[in-house]
Design a protein around this motif. Structure first.
Motif, short mmCIF file in Angstrom:
data_model
loop_
_atom_site.label_atom_id
_atom_site.label_comp_id
_atom_site.label_asym_id
_atom_site.label_seq_id
_atom_site.Cartn_x
_atom_site.Cartn_y
_atom_site.Cartn_z
N ALA A 183 45.01 94.92 7.86
CA ALA A 183 43.71 94.98 7.19
C ALA A 183 43.19 96.41 7.05
N PRO A 241 45.61 98.22 -1.42
CA PRO A 241 44.22 97.80 -1.21
C PRO A 241 44.05 96.28 -1.29
N ARG A 248 45.15 94.90 2.04
CA ARG A 248 44.11 95.19 3.04
C ARG A 248 42.95 94.21 2.93
N ARG A 249 42.49 93.96 1.70
CA ARG A 249 41.35 93.03 1.51
C ARG A 249 41.71 91.62 1.93
N PHE A 302 41.95 91.51 5.70
CA PHE A 302 40.63 91.59 6.33
C PHE A 302 39.88 90.27 6.16
N SER A 303 40.04 89.62 5.02
CA SER A 303 39.42 88.31 4.82
C SER A 303 39.97 87.29 5.82
N ASP A 309 32.00 99.48 4.86
CA ASP A 309 31.97 98.15 4.26
C ASP A 309 32.60 97.11 5.19
N GLN A 310 33.67 97.49 5.85
CA GLN A 310 34.32 96.56 6.77
C GLN A 310 33.41 96.27 7.96
N ASP A 341 30.66 93.85 6.78
CA ASP A 341 31.17 92.49 6.64
C ASP A 341 31.46 91.85 8.00
#
Length: 189
Positions: A95, A101, A104-105, A108-109, A135-136, A139
């Motif tokens: 992540a 990218p 990674r998204r 991370f989700s 941002d991470q 979230d």
């Protein structure tokens, strides 16, 4: 009156003939089509067929097949995403460190999806060690506030980082009554 009936009848025959000709000349969509239009056509046709099933099983199985194919298409382009149930360390690494990218998204989700009140501290320490960005963090704290409420608030209130706003926003979104009660009990300062 007879003339308008003939004109409308001709148009109806023309429409039926066009539909008939189009349905005969257009073959079934291939699963190998690589254009987004072809995939969209597959999705639309499976959705329409699935929704018309009498017992509902068709829509669930059609949706699952579409998910499986979409996952395999993503894996072809971006590589596989670690499973949260197998290894949170690998998922956190992916992540924050993967060169893609999109990967990674997605990772991370999945990491946020695996977040529980019990493992939130562990995931937070992994994010600190790997250097998560703003941002991470936002979230993560929003999600932690939504699932843990008071525990996440207590941590954010004593933390040096500016994560209290995201934590309160997540808590208020998930349980507004508890969040408002907590805010009312706080001292004015």
């Amino acid at each position: 009156m007879k003339r308008t009936l003939i004109i409308h009848g001709c148009w109806a025959v023309a429409a039926i003939a066009a539909f008939s000709l189009g349905s005969r000349t257009a073959g079934p969509l291939s699963k190998d089509q690589s254009t987004p239009i072809g995939r969209l056509g597959d999705f639309r046709s499976s959705t329409v067929v699935g929704e018309s099933g009498s017992d509902g099983r068709t829509s669930r199985s059609g949706g699952r097949a579409l998910e499986d194919r979409a996952a395999s298409d993503l894996e072809k382009v971006f590589g596989s995403i670690a499973s949260a149930s197998k290894n949170l360390d690998l998922l956190a690494e992916q992540a924050l460190r993967d060169p893609s990218p999109i990967t990674r998204r997605l990772a991370f989700s999945l990491l946020l999806e695996a977040l529980t009140p019990e493992n939130a501290g562990e995931i937070r320490s992994k994010l600190v060690a790997l250097g998560a960005d703003g941002d991470q963090w936002r979230d993560f704290h929003y999600s932690w506030g939504a699932i843990s409420g008071k525990a996440a608030f207590d941590h954010a209130a004593t933390s040096d980082e500016p994560d209290l706003a995201a934590t309160m926003t997540g808590w208020a979104a998930a349980n507004p009554g508890e969040a408002l009660t907590m805010l009312d009990k706080l001292p004015p300062e």
